[in-house]
Design a protein around this motif. Structure first.
Motif, mmCIF file in Angstrom:
data_model
loop_
_atom_site.group_PDB
_atom_site.id
_atom_site.type_symbol
_atom_site.label_atom_id
_atom_site.label_comp_id
_atom_site.label_asym_id
_atom_site.label_seq_id
_atom_site.Cartn_x
_atom_site.Cartn_y
_atom_site.Cartn_z
ATOM 1 N N ALA A 90 -1.759 -0.221 1.817
ATOM 2 C CA ALA A 90 -1.415 -1.115 0.829
ATOM 3 C C ALA A 90 -2.390 -1.516 0.138
ATOM 4 N N THR A 91 -3.406 -2.137 0.926
ATOM 5 C CA THR A 91 -4.521 -2.865 0.311
ATOM 6 C C THR A 91 -5.480 -1.963 -0.532
ATOM 7 N N ALA A 92 -5.601 -0.638 0.031
ATOM 8 C CA ALA A 92 -6.362 0.237 -0.836
ATOM 9 C C ALA A 92 -5.888 0.443 -2.064
ATOM 10 N N LYS A 93 -4.287 0.654 -2.344
ATOM 11 C CA LYS A 93 -3.631 0.883 -3.457
ATOM 12 C C LYS A 93 -3.722 -0.279 -4.396
ATOM 13 N N ALA A 95 -6.153 -2.376 -4.225
ATOM 14 C CA ALA A 95 -7.491 -2.498 -4.647
ATOM 15 C C ALA A 95 -7.740 -1.468 -6.001
ATOM 16 N N ALA A 96 -7.299 -0.154 -5.675
ATOM 17 C CA ALA A 96 -7.297 0.777 -6.693
ATOM 18 C C ALA A 96 -6.679 0.155 -7.976
ATOM 19 N N LYS A 97 -5.557 -0.281 -7.735
ATOM 20 C CA LYS A 97 -4.662 -0.719 -9.118
ATOM 21 C C LYS A 97 -5.502 -1.644 -9.750
ATOM 22 N N LYS A 98 -5.957 -2.708 -9.104
ATOM 23 C CA LYS A 98 -6.779 -3.769 -9.667
ATOM 24 C C LYS A 98 -7.985 -3.302 -10.472
ATOM 25 N N LYS A 99 -8.859 -2.147 -9.778
ATOM 26 C CA LYS A 99 -9.978 -1.640 -10.344
ATOM 27 C C LYS A 99 -9.620 -1.030 -11.548
ATOM 28 N N ALA A 100 -8.437 -0.150 -11.700
ATOM 29 C CA ALA A 100 -8.058 0.749 -12.922
ATOM 30 C C ALA A 100 -7.704 -0.512 -13.827
ATOM 31 N N ALA A 101 -7.107 -1.500 -13.532
ATOM 32 C CA ALA A 101 -6.747 -2.569 -14.415
ATOM 33 C C ALA A 101 -8.067 -3.058 -15.278
ATOM 34 N N ALA A 102 -8.927 -3.343 -14.358
ATOM 35 C CA ALA A 102 -10.218 -3.975 -14.817
ATOM 36 C C ALA A 102 -11.137 -3.061 -15.729
ATOM 37 N N GLU A 103 -11.120 -1.581 -15.353
ATOM 38 C CA GLU A 103 -11.484 -0.814 -16.089
ATOM 39 C C GLU A 103 -10.787 -0.613 -17.634
ATOM 40 N N LYS A 104 -9.677 -0.661 -17.424
ATOM 41 C CA LYS A 104 -8.983 -0.340 -18.632
ATOM 42 C C LYS A 104 -8.993 -1.464 -19.715
ATOM 43 N N ALA A 105 -8.971 -2.930 -18.933
ATOM 44 C CA ALA A 105 -9.542 -3.908 -19.775
ATOM 45 C C ALA A 105 -10.656 -3.797 -20.417
ATOM 46 N N ALA A 106 -11.839 -3.465 -19.691
ATOM 47 C CA ALA A 106 -13.235 -3.362 -20.113
ATOM 48 C C ALA A 106 -13.429 -2.345 -21.225
#
Length: 238
Positions: A90-93, A95-106
């Protein structure tokens, strides 16, 4: 008085035979005492009848309890491991979701900044790009701006005066009667430039078509500056 016959000096020591005889007498005495203790009925009971043998019972309940306890502990440990793995997943998912959101925002931010830069460049280009009317006035003004970049002298009045004398403002004008025409290289354009002169004094960035009004003016003024100092000094055929 007669002497004591049991005096220490006349006693004999007991030999092995005497000792055995005395032990036998003791044993018989003990047996007699035991017989006197028998009840009047004369019946006796044995210890075997009084204390029957007890059967030993073996129980498997404790073993089963131990087995159940171990199984329960293993199950509990497995549940803990599964819970830990689930939390890690759950923590890995997350983190991955947060990273994807950050990349999309970038990416969105970069696209927005790129669009903004493009818009600014377009505005700067539009502001720096000067528009000219498609007539004699516009042609002369555009030619003079190009001439300034290349250090070619010539006033508006001097250029306009020579154009009106040479072609009356017609960019398609051609001289088919003078010596140049006789030699097969007639003068052409607003300032009546022969092809060899146009090619020799052509200014980079302008059209290579001798009939193009701006290119014709700039090449003629470049030639006049080389031969006469400036087009303003030209008052006749040159």
């Amino acid at each position: 008085m007669p002497k004591n016959i049991f005096t220490r000096g006349h006693s004999r020591p007991l030999n092995r035979t005497h000792k055995l005889a005395i032990a036998g007498v003791g044993t018989l005495g003990a047996a007699a005492v035991a017989l006197t203790a028998v009840p009047a009925s004369g019946q006796t009971t044995t210890s075997e009848a009084a204390a029957p043998k007890a059967k030993v019972a073996y129980s498997t309940e404790q073993i089963q309890d131990v087995h159940a306890g171990v199984t329960g502990q293993l199950a509990g440990a497995s549940q803990k491991v599964a819970s830990i793995e689930a939390k890690k997943e759950a923590t890995a998912k997350a983190a991955a979701k947060k990273k994807a959101a950050a990349e999309k925002a970038a990416e969105k931010r970069e696209a927005k900044e790129t669009a903004s830069r493009s818009a600014k460049r377009a505005e700067v280009k539009k502001a720096s790009t000067k528009s000219y009317s498609d007539n004699l006035d516009g042609w002369i003004r555009e030619a003079r701006d190009i001439m300034k970049k290349h250090g070619i002298p010539g006033t508006y009045e001097g250029i306009h005066r020579n154009i009106m004398r040479e072609s009356s403002g017609n960019p398609k004008a051609i001289n088919d009667w003078d010596i140049n025409a006789i030699n097969g290289i007639p003068s052409k354009g607003l300032l009546q430039v022969i092809p060899p002169t146009f090619e020799a004094y052509h200014v980079p960035g302008t059209s290579k078509n001798i009939y193009d009004p701006v290119a014709n003016i700039v090449a003629a003024c470049n030639y006049a500056a080389d031969k006469y100092g400036t087009m303003d000094n030209v008052d006749s055929a040159y």
